[in-house]
Design a protein around this motif. Structure first.
Motif, mmCIF file in Angstrom:
data_model
loop_
_atom_site.group_PDB
_atom_site.id
_atom_site.type_symbol
_atom_site.label_atom_id
_atom_site.label_comp_id
_atom_site.label_asym_id
_atom_site.label_seq_id
_atom_site.Cartn_x
_atom_site.Cartn_y
_atom_site.Cartn_z
ATOM 1 N N GLY A 20 -39.441 53.333 -5.635
ATOM 2 C CA GLY A 20 -40.828 53.140 -6.060
ATOM 3 C C GLY A 20 -41.859 53.829 -5.169
ATOM 4 N N ILE A 21 -41.545 54.008 -3.907
ATOM 5 C CA ILE A 21 -42.538 54.621 -3.008
ATOM 6 C C ILE A 21 -42.113 56.021 -2.559
ATOM 7 C CG2 ILE A 21 -43.486 52.456 -2.074
ATOM 8 C CD1 ILE A 21 -41.649 53.059 0.453
ATOM 9 N N ALA A 22 -40.995 56.483 -3.101
ATOM 10 C CA ALA A 22 -40.401 57.718 -2.555
ATOM 11 C C ALA A 22 -41.360 58.903 -2.626
ATOM 12 C CB ALA A 22 -39.098 58.029 -3.262
ATOM 13 N N GLU A 23 -42.001 59.068 -3.791
ATOM 14 C CA GLU A 23 -42.824 60.258 -3.953
ATOM 15 C C GLU A 23 -44.000 60.225 -2.972
ATOM 16 O OE1 GLU A 23 -43.574 61.044 -8.088
ATOM 17 O OE2 GLU A 23 -45.045 62.587 -7.481
ATOM 18 N N ASP A 65 -44.695 62.734 0.173
ATOM 19 C CA ASP A 65 -45.937 63.515 0.250
ATOM 20 C C ASP A 65 -46.624 63.294 1.594
ATOM 21 O OD1 ASP A 65 -45.555 64.503 -2.222
ATOM 22 O OD2 ASP A 65 -46.970 63.155 -3.249
ATOM 23 N N LYS A 66 -46.721 62.035 1.973
ATOM 24 C CA LYS A 66 -47.375 61.724 3.251
ATOM 25 C C LYS A 66 -46.586 62.332 4.410
ATOM 26 C CE LYS A 66 -50.035 57.496 2.865
ATOM 27 N NZ LYS A 66 -50.772 56.938 3.955
ATOM 28 N N PRO A 71 -39.795 71.720 12.051
ATOM 29 C CA PRO A 71 -39.433 70.424 11.495
ATOM 30 C C PRO A 71 -39.179 70.595 9.997
ATOM 31 C CG PRO A 71 -41.312 70.192 12.939
ATOM 32 C CD PRO A 71 -41.054 71.672 12.800
ATOM 33 N N THR A 72 -38.084 70.045 9.521
ATOM 34 C CA THR A 72 -37.652 70.312 8.148
ATOM 35 C C THR A 72 -37.272 69.016 7.439
ATOM 36 O OG1 THR A 72 -36.868 72.493 8.814
ATOM 37 C CG2 THR A 72 -35.893 71.582 6.808
ATOM 38 N N LEU A 73 -37.643 68.957 6.154
ATOM 39 C CA LEU A 73 -37.275 67.796 5.336
ATOM 40 C C LEU A 73 -36.544 68.316 4.099
ATOM 41 C CD1 LEU A 73 -37.607 64.809 4.271
ATOM 42 C CD2 LEU A 73 -39.770 65.585 3.251
ATOM 43 N N ILE A 74 -35.395 67.743 3.812
ATOM 44 C CA ILE A 74 -34.682 68.128 2.591
ATOM 45 C C ILE A 74 -34.551 66.876 1.731
ATOM 46 C CG2 ILE A 74 -32.651 69.271 1.627
ATOM 47 C CD1 ILE A 74 -32.151 70.533 4.335
#
Ligand code: NAI
Length: 777
Positions: free
Chosen positions: A308-311, A315-316, A376-379
């Motif tokens: 429910g809060i993933a998006e 984004d944050k 810094p990387t996010l996948i």
């Protein structure tokens, strides 16, 4: 830049820490280092360069230790040990305290040197690495002071070989050296080849502190030197590093009677529930995965966020990442420094580049042109089976996946071969404390992350290794119980001596999953007593072992029962055994030909009552850590324990192992005394009438040698113990390397069953999980 522009961009100007003092110290040492052996630096020899990963500049030349160097270091440590032990706890405490004071005095020099050598931001080395290293020496000065009164039965192991990695060079050194010295051991330590400088500065500190020569020895070099230490005549190896090398060390030390602790890799979950304080959870993530460029064994590298809060969360997070400042480690204003070495940078790049799944976001920050930097990387959007969700990257790369329910969160969190740490974010205290015990991890942080303290043990479960560093539990890895053990003598089964043969078939079955079980192979062997044939027992094969392990694995709910319930069941077993004590005593006498059966049965009943008494009292602790919160050190069962039971004490040996193990919530697969198995097969009738749930205790009969390997290599077995009079220690330790199970083997030494050693069994039957929860201000 105008004030308005500064407000618009919120940019920081650079605030570099001076490297002058640290560089001057290197020059003072001639920019070349030998080893630190027997209280002095050796002449620098052939070696390699140590470089600053932020600039590529050579900082110093280090010497690659030869076999002769390692031998000299071990000999110096061996020679120094008795005197060091003889100083007594209070004497050693003064030395440890002096080291702590000097670390404090030279804190800035250490911090700058660490950042130059490793690439970590000065903010971290100054505020985390170095203060925690000092704290470790202060804390263990106290442990030395208290040793005689608090641990009266403990004695040092002797010489400890210690091998550490490059991610927290001085802190890992402190974690290894402080407890070892406190307990009266001497050490030979090898820092990682990329980051040896603060270890050499530490050697200088040891000299300044007047530490007796030979107590601390430091040799430099690569993995080949590590192998030499592992192969040397030491009493213990303590290793922190990769799981692959840990496994090799397990194999190389097998059967040599060494103590071993392994602190290995992780892929620690960072679980964010939909009611979490999202901004705090995002700041936590910065500490979880971008602290030390993600080169942290317990890094929260696997984000699991509720759907429910993933998006919104992602984004944050991306926005926060874009604001991270990557650059010169000596700049006090940067968040992320340099990766330790071009080799590690290449490993990170290759792993990320090989991934084709999900969406990759590299932080929009500027990277310096030269030096080992990775953004810094996010996948996001990865499946649990994707390699990047399973493999340790050891870089600033966060992978992410979503979950719907708390149960699914637990399942995903535990879906890894590792079990080092875990983080849980929720504003609901009930949820956090419901989830924490279910996570397969040695450390759990609630609404915080990457907190460490000398008072709270650190270490993992599963393939993250075994043993704890810090706290009371960390000390046991550097001590052994006092006293000399006798050598093991093999107990042979009696052979037929022509006595009367009972015409009725009395083949005792095995006991698996609460039911009697015939041996899969269909073979049995006679059991002869002094005056004739007593019966037959089945010969367990690999498949019987597998069935027993499956039954034990299926009885996991036993671990969730209360100590009170387990105590009652153990008392009940004791009572039921007591009611049949004469019969058991006769059976034991008939098998052994001795006359001490009655004494053995009495002792076994006492062991059951003692374990029952402990079942609801062998509690954990609450550590008052100096960070906002407390650490709950909870004792958890190890899981499924396979044990080869004593040959010489057919009932007492089995009960002494079984009772504490099940008292702590474990399930057991017990291989009965090989020569005298009938006491064990009679005993399951007692279990049957005592409300022991099916699968909690499983009893096999047959050859210990045949059962050792299948037990030690089975992936569902968490620990293997051997008290067999056939010394199978080496084979067991070697086969245990697969899933790095805990082992306790007798290494050719006899165990004294007549003395109640329940406390040792309780300790071996539990893992300490430290759960950090916010508390107070
Ligand atoms: P590593 O495990 O090879 O090195 C750690 C230490 O062990 C170093 O001092 C090294 O010289 C020594 N060593 C290497 N081979 C050895 C051997 N055969 N016998 C005895 N000692 C040996 O780790 P490495 O190669 O530096 O890093 C590779 C990967 O390992 C990283 O990418 C990371 O995934 C993982 N790693 C995990 C650490 C942790 O704390 N969990 C720490 C360092 C690395």
């Amino acid at each position: 830049m105008t004030i308005k522009e500064i407000f618009d961009t919120m940019d920081y100007g650079p605030a570099p820490e001076s490297a002058a003092e640290a560089l001057a110290w290197l020059v003072d040492q001639g920019d070349r280092f030998g080893h630190f052996i027997d209280g002095a630096f050796t002449k620098p020899g052939k070696g390699f360069e140590s470089r600053n990963p932020a600039t590529g500049e050579v900082l110093a030349m280090l010497t690659q230790a030869t076999q002769a160097d390692v031998d000299a270091a071990v000999a110096a440590a061996r020679k120094a040990q008795p005197k060091w032990e003889g100083l007594g706890g209070a004497g050693r405490a003064r030395h440890l305290y002096a080291i702590a004071r000097l670390l404090q005095k030279h804190a800035r020099l250490f911090a700058v040197l660490e950042s130059l050598d490793n690439g970590k931001p000065i903010r971290e080395s100054r505020d985390i690495d170095i203060p925690l290293a000092q704290r470790h020496f202060y804390y263990h000065a106290g442990m030395a002071q208290l040793m005689e009164s608090a641990l009266p039965d403990a004695e040092p192991l002797g010489v400890c070989g210690q091998i550490i990695p490059w991610n927290f060079p001085l802190l890992m050194l402190a974690w290894k050296i402080a407890p070892a010295l406190a307990m009266g051991n001497t050490v030979v330590l090898k820092p990682a080849e990329y980051t040896s400088l603060t270890a050499l500065l530490f050697a200088d500190i040891c000299k300044q502190a007047g530490l007796p020569k030979g107590v601390v020895n430091i040799v430099t070099g690569d993995g080949a030197v590590g192998e030499m230490i592992v192969a040397a005549e030491v009493d213990k190896i303590a290793f922190t590093g990769s799981t692959a090398v840990g496994r090799r060390i397990r194999e190389a030390t097998a059967g040599r009677g060494l103590e071993l602790t392994l602190e290995l890799g992780g892929k620690s979950p960072y679980v964010v529930f939909d009611d979490a304080d999202i901004d705090s959870a995002i700041e936590g993530l910065v500490d979880a995965i971008w602290f030390n460029q993600g080169q942290v064994c317990c890094a929260g590298s696997r984000l699991l966020v509720q759907e429910g809060i993933a998006e919104r969360f992602h984004d944050k997070l991306r926005a926060r990442m874009d604001g991270l400042r990557v650059g010169n480690p000596l700049d006090k204003c940067i968040d992320v420094g340099a990766v330790v070495d071009p080799v590690q940078l290449q490993t990170i790049k290759s792993m990320v580049d090989a991934n084709t799944a999900g969406q990759v976001h590299h932080a929009a920050c500027e990277l310096p042109e030269n030096g080992c930097y990775y953004p810094p990387t996010l996948i996001t959007g990865l499946e649990t089976s994707d390699p990047l969700m399973q493999e340790e990257i050891f870089g600033p790369v966060l992978v992410s996946s979503t979950f719907r329910t708390p149960a699914e969160a637990v399942e995903l969190a535990n879906n890894t071969r590792y079990g080092l740490a875990a983080t849980v974010w929720t504003e609901n205290v009930n949820l956090a404390l419901d989830i924490a015990p279910k996570l397969a991890a040695g450390v759990v942080w609630v609404n915080a992350t990457n907190l460490f303290d000398a008072a709270a043990g650190f270490g993992g479960v599963r393939e993250s290794g075994f043993g704890r560093e810090g706290g009371w539990e960390g000390l046991s890895a550097y001590t052994r119980p006092k006293g000399k053990a006798k050598p093991l003598t093999r107990v042979e089964a009696r052979t037929g001596d022509g006595g009367p043969v009972d015409p009725i078939d009395r083949t005792a079955k095995m006991y698996v999953g609460g039911k009697q079980a015939r041996p899969d192979g269909g073979y049995s062997r006679p059991v002869w007593g002094k005056s004739g044939l007593l019966g037959h027992v089945g010969l367990a094969n690999r498949k019987d072992v597998r069935n027993a392990v499956e039954a034990a694995a299926g009885a996991a709910s036993w671990g969730r029962t209360t100590g009170h319930l387990r105590a009652q069941i153990l008392y009940y077993i004791g009572e039921n055994l007591s009611a049949r004590s004469d019969e058991f005593a006769r059976r034991i006498d008939a098998m052994t030909g001795r006359k001490d059966g009655a004494k053995e049965v009495d002792a076994a009943i006492q062991r059951l009552f003692t374990a029952a008494a402990w079942a609801d009292k062998y509690d954990g602790q609450v550590h008052g850590v100096p960070i906002r919160g407390v650490a709950l050190a909870m004792k958890e069962p190890v899981g499924v324990i396979g044990a080869l039971c004593a040959d010489e004490a057919p009932l007492l040996g089995l009960v002494s192992v079984m009772a504490p193990a099940i008292a702590m919530g474990n399930r057991v697969v017990l291989a009965a005394s090989e020569p005298y198995p009938l006491a064990a097969t009679d005993f399951y009738q007692v279990l049957d009438t005592s409300d022991v749930p099916a699968g909690v205790v499983n009893i096999l009969t047959g050859s210990h040698a045949d059962m050792a390997k299948p037990l030690a290599s089975h992936l569902n077995v968490d620990a293997v113990w051997s008290f067999s009079s056939t010394d199978l220690s080496g084979a067991i330790e070697k086969a245990s390397a697969g899933n790095l199970k805990r082992t306790w083997v007798n290494n050719g030494r006899a165990f004294d069953w007549n003395t109640d050693q329940t406390r040792r069994f309780l300790q071996a039957a539990t893992e300490v999980k430290n759960i950090w929860v916010p508390y107070g201000e």
